[in-house]
Design a protein around this motif. Structure first.
Motif, PDB file in Angstrom:
ATOM      1  N   ARG A  55       0.839  -1.198   0.000  1.00  0.00           N
ATOM      2  CA  ARG A  55       0.000   0.000   0.000  1.00  0.00           C
ATOM      3  C   ARG A  55       0.875   1.250   0.000  1.00  0.00           C
ATOM      4  N   GLY A  56       1.936   1.215   0.790  1.00  0.00           N
ATOM      5  CA  GLY A  56       2.791   2.386   0.923  1.00  0.00           C
ATOM      6  C   GLY A  56       3.529   2.754  -0.348  1.00  0.00           C
ATOM      7  N   VAL A  57       3.869   1.762  -1.176  1.00  0.00           N
ATOM      8  CA  VAL A  57       4.587   2.068  -2.418  1.00  0.00           C
ATOM      9  C   VAL A  57       3.628   2.330  -3.572  1.00  0.00           C
ATOM     10  N   GLY A  58       2.328   2.228  -3.301  1.00  0.00           N
ATOM     11  CA  GLY A  58       1.348   2.529  -4.343  1.00  0.00           C
ATOM     12  C   GLY A  58       0.961   1.356  -5.206  1.00  0.00           C
ATOM     13  N   ALA A  59       1.245   0.138  -4.777  1.00  0.00           N
ATOM     14  CA  ALA A  59       0.869  -1.061  -5.537  1.00  0.00           C
ATOM     15  C   ALA A  59      -0.576  -1.438  -5.238  1.00  0.00           C
ATOM     16  N   ARG A  60      -1.221  -2.079  -6.205  1.00  0.00           N
ATOM     17  CA  ARG A  60      -2.625  -2.481  -6.028  1.00  0.00           C
ATOM     18  C   ARG A  60      -2.780  -3.945  -5.628  1.00  0.00           C
ATOM     19  N   SER A  61      -1.814  -4.797  -5.978  1.00  0.00           N
ATOM     20  CA  SER A  61      -1.893  -6.216  -5.624  1.00  0.00           C
ATOM     21  C   SER A  61      -1.839  -6.394  -4.111  1.00  0.00           C
ATOM     22  N   ARG A  62      -2.541  -7.428  -3.634  1.00  0.00           N
ATOM     23  CA  ARG A  62      -2.529  -7.755  -2.217  1.00  0.00           C
ATOM     24  C   ARG A  62      -2.404  -9.271  -2.036  1.00  0.00           C
ATOM     25  N   ILE A  63      -1.669  -9.670  -1.005  1.00  0.00           N
ATOM     26  CA  ILE A  63      -1.549 -11.080  -0.660  1.00  0.00           C
ATOM     27  C   ILE A  63      -2.832 -11.519   0.037  1.00  0.00           C
ATOM     28  N   ASP A  64      -3.402 -12.659  -0.410  1.00  0.00           N
ATOM     29  CA  ASP A  64      -4.653 -13.130   0.178  1.00  0.00           C
ATOM     30  C   ASP A  64      -4.448 -13.642   1.600  1.00  0.00           C
ATOM     31  N   GLY A  65      -3.436 -14.511   1.802  1.00  0.00           N
ATOM     32  CA  GLY A  65      -3.121 -14.984   3.138  1.00  0.00           C
ATOM     33  C   GLY A  65      -3.752 -16.306   3.540  1.00  0.00           C
ATOM     34  N   ARG A  66      -4.639 -16.856   2.706  1.00  0.00           N
ATOM     35  CA  ARG A  66      -5.203 -18.179   2.982  1.00  0.00           C
ATOM     36  C   ARG A  66      -4.428 -19.245   2.202  1.00  0.00           C
ATOM     37  N   LEU A  67      -4.349 -20.450   2.760  1.00  0.00           N
ATOM     38  CA  LEU A  67      -3.597 -21.523   2.134  1.00  0.00           C
ATOM     39  C   LEU A  67      -4.225 -21.930   0.806  1.00  0.00           C
ATOM     40  N   LEU A  68      -3.397 -21.976  -0.239  1.00  0.00           N
ATOM     41  CA  LEU A  68      -3.849 -22.418  -1.560  1.00  0.00           C
ATOM     42  C   LEU A  68      -3.590 -23.919  -1.695  1.00  0.00           C
ATOM     43  N   ARG A  69      -4.638 -24.671  -2.016  1.00  0.00           N
ATOM     44  CA  ARG A  69      -4.504 -26.121  -2.177  1.00  0.00           C
ATOM     45  C   ARG A  69      -5.055 -26.528  -3.545  1.00  0.00           C
ATOM     46  N   ASP A  70      -4.559 -27.642  -4.044  1.00  0.00           N
ATOM     47  CA  ASP A  70      -5.012 -28.176  -5.332  1.00  0.00           C
ATOM     48  C   ASP A  70      -4.907 -29.698  -5.260  1.00  0.00           C
ATOM     49  N   SER A  75     -14.531 -22.581  -3.062  1.00  0.00           N
ATOM     50  CA  SER A  75     -14.806 -22.831  -4.478  1.00  0.00           C
ATOM     51  C   SER A  75     -13.528 -23.159  -5.243  1.00  0.00           C
ATOM     52  N   LEU A  76     -13.700 -24.002  -6.261  1.00  0.00           N
ATOM     53  CA  LEU A  76     -12.589 -24.342  -7.161  1.00  0.00           C
ATOM     54  C   LEU A  76     -12.501 -23.295  -8.260  1.00  0.00           C
ATOM     55  N   GLU A  77     -11.333 -22.702  -8.405  1.00  0.00           N
ATOM     56  CA  GLU A  77     -11.109 -21.774  -9.513  1.00  0.00           C
ATOM     57  C   GLU A  77      -9.631 -21.421  -9.619  1.00  0.00           C
ATOM     58  N   SER A  78      -9.260 -20.962 -10.799  1.00  0.00           N
ATOM     59  CA  SER A  78      -7.881 -20.522 -11.036  1.00  0.00           C
ATOM     60  C   SER A  78      -7.646 -19.180 -10.349  1.00  0.00           C
ATOM     61  N   ARG A  79      -6.485 -19.033  -9.721  1.00  0.00           N
ATOM     62  CA  ARG A  79      -6.203 -17.809  -8.971  1.00  0.00           C
ATOM     63  C   ARG A  79      -4.796 -17.304  -9.289  1.00  0.00           C
ATOM     64  N   PRO A  80      -4.598 -15.980  -9.282  1.00  0.00           N
ATOM     65  CA  PRO A  80      -3.269 -15.418  -9.560  1.00  0.00           C
ATOM     66  C   PRO A  80      -2.270 -15.774  -8.457  1.00  0.00           C
ATOM     67  N   VAL A  81      -1.046 -16.076  -8.875  1.00  0.00           N
ATOM     68  CA  VAL A  81       0.027 -16.324  -7.905  1.00  0.00           C
ATOM     69  C   VAL A  81       1.255 -15.431  -8.171  1.00  0.00           C
ATOM     70  N   VAL A  82       1.318 -14.809  -9.344  1.00  0.00           N
ATOM     71  CA  VAL A  82       2.370 -13.834  -9.644  1.00  0.00           C
ATOM     72  C   VAL A  82       1.731 -12.687 -10.421  1.00  0.00           C
ATOM     73  N   THR A  83       1.976 -11.453  -9.987  1.00  0.00           N
ATOM     74  CA  THR A  83       1.444 -10.287 -10.698  1.00  0.00           C
ATOM     75  C   THR A  83       2.552  -9.270 -10.938  1.00  0.00           C
ATOM     76  N   ARG A  84       2.273  -8.381 -11.878  1.00  0.00           N
ATOM     77  CA  ARG A  84       3.198  -7.283 -12.188  1.00  0.00           C
ATOM     78  C   ARG A  84       2.385  -6.023 -12.426  1.00  0.00           C
ATOM     79  N   GLU A  85       2.904  -4.900 -11.977  1.00  0.00           N
ATOM     80  CA  GLU A  85       2.235  -3.623 -12.216  1.00  0.00           C
ATOM     81  C   GLU A  85       3.263  -2.500 -12.272  1.00  0.00           C
ATOM     82  N   SER A  86       2.916  -1.462 -12.971  1.00  0.00           N
ATOM     83  CA  SER A  86       3.776  -0.281 -13.068  1.00  0.00           C
ATOM     84  C   SER A  86       3.396   0.708 -11.975  1.00  0.00           C
ATOM     85  N   VAL A  87       4.412   1.246 -11.320  1.00  0.00           N
ATOM     86  CA  VAL A  87       4.216   2.289 -10.311  1.00  0.00           C
ATOM     87  C   VAL A  87       5.231   3.377 -10.618  1.00  0.00           C
ATOM     88  N   GLY A  88       4.761   4.558 -10.973  1.00  0.00           N
ATOM     89  CA  GLY A  88       5.669   5.607 -11.406  1.00  0.00           C
ATOM     90  C   GLY A  88       6.449   5.138 -12.618  1.00  0.00           C
TER      91      GLY A  88
END
Length: 350
Positions: free
Chosen positions: A119-134, A200-213
């Protein structure tokens, strides 16, 4: 018989002393902390240096925010699951680094320290924090999930596989998704290691990229992707290599984690403190002066009367002035005076 026994006893004592010294040396020069670049065990990250060298990237470890983010040009800083939160002032400093063109990679799974950092660096991505299982697409257990690259990524292609060890997912919030879990993955909200009705079963992001400044923020939902045991997985190694090879300089930011061994922590501190360097140099030269002044003591150890070196305050001041002209002369004089008594006065007293 007695002489032989005594000789072997001396050898044993010397050998034991060497063993103790080696053990102490290993203790102060290595680390057992997870994610540490000085830990060669399965949960350390010594592999990062090897992977970086393959792409001709210079990798270093920083123990302060100032040293980690001092240069933004052609630079990436890696933050692996910090133990402590970054202050607002530190976040502002990191935001400036990114704004000016630097790349920040944040890898986290369940810790809360990175939320305020992103948040402090201006990024929009956030870590969910729940265990991902498959339970369909995994390596060894459903907690070690497999993810694939997307068409948006130049770092990992759709044919490549990332292996996450007890990772989580990312709330992308409109950022570019570089890798997703499979459509059979779910977030284990209650940690009962089973798919429940509310999950629920669904595909979820595990790596993201965004531009800041002018810079870039990469977010990875599992810091263990970078440890030795997991970076040996081919897809993980390719991904790390592809990330690092884009930069001349890569820094692991350990400023908010206790992962650097005592010896290296001391060396980093000494390198960043000119005043401490003056004090150490003064102590060293003072030791030479004291040893040569009392050469009878030295002679008794080394059986030599030929060791004579004059090391008075003027000599030390001249030496330090030549080596470090940027240091303040008055400060150096005060340090020397505190370490070495007046040489000529001692000579007169003798």
């Amino acid at each position: 018989m007695g002489d032989s026994t005594a000789r072997y006893a001396r050898y044993a004592v010397v050998g034991l002393a060497l063993l103790v010294l080696l053990s102490l040396g290993a203790g102060v020069a290595t680390s057992t902390a997870a994610f540490s670049a000085y830990n060669a065990a399965w949960d350390g990250s010594t592999n990062l240096e090897e992977i970086a060298a393959t792409g001709e990237t210079e990798l270093s470890v920083a123990t302060t925010v100032d040293s980690a983010y001092e240069r933004s040009e052609d630079s990436i800083v890696i933050v692996l699951s910090p133990d402590r939160a970054y202050t607002e002032a530190e976040q502002t400093q990191i935001r400036q680094y990114v704004d000016e063109g630097g790349t920040l990679l944040v890898a986290e799974d369940f810790g809360s320290q990175t939320t305020s950092l992103l948040r402090g660096v201006g990024a929009r991505s956030r870590i969910d924090g729940r265990l991902l299982r498959d339970e369909r697409r995994y390596y060894r257990t459903p907690n070690i999930t497999l993810a694939s690259g997307t068409n948006n990524s130049t770092l990992i292609g759709p044919e490549q596989t990332l292996t996450l060890n007890h990772g989580t997912a990312i709330r992308a919030n409109g950022t570019t998704i570089l890798a997703n879990s499979s459509e059979f993955s779910y977030l284990d909200t209650n940690r009962n290691y089973a798919l429940d009705d509310q999950e629920s079963l669904e595909s979820r992001p595990v790596v993201t990229r965004e531009s800041v400044g002018e810079g870039t923020v990469l977010v990875v939902s599992d810091p263990s992707l970078f440890i030795n045991a997991m970076s040996d997985r081919s897809g993980n190694r390719q991904f790390i290599g592809a990330v690092l090879e884009e930069y001349d300089r890569a820094v692991v930011d350990d400023s908010h984690a206790e992962r650097v061994p005592p010896l290296f922590a001391w060396l980093f501190w000494l390198r960043s403190s000119p005043l401490a360097q003056v004090a150490l140099g003064t102590l060293a030269l003072g030791g030479v002066g004291l040893a040569t002044t009392h050469r009878r003591v030295v002679s008794s150890v080394f059986d030599s009367d030929e060791i004579t070196v004059d090391a008075d305050q003027d000599v030390i001041l001249a030496y330090l002035g030549a080596e470090h002209p940027e240091w303040d002369t008055a400060d150096v004089k005060r340090l020397i005076a505190g370490v070495i008594p007046d040489q000529h006065k001692r000579d007169d007293d003798d």
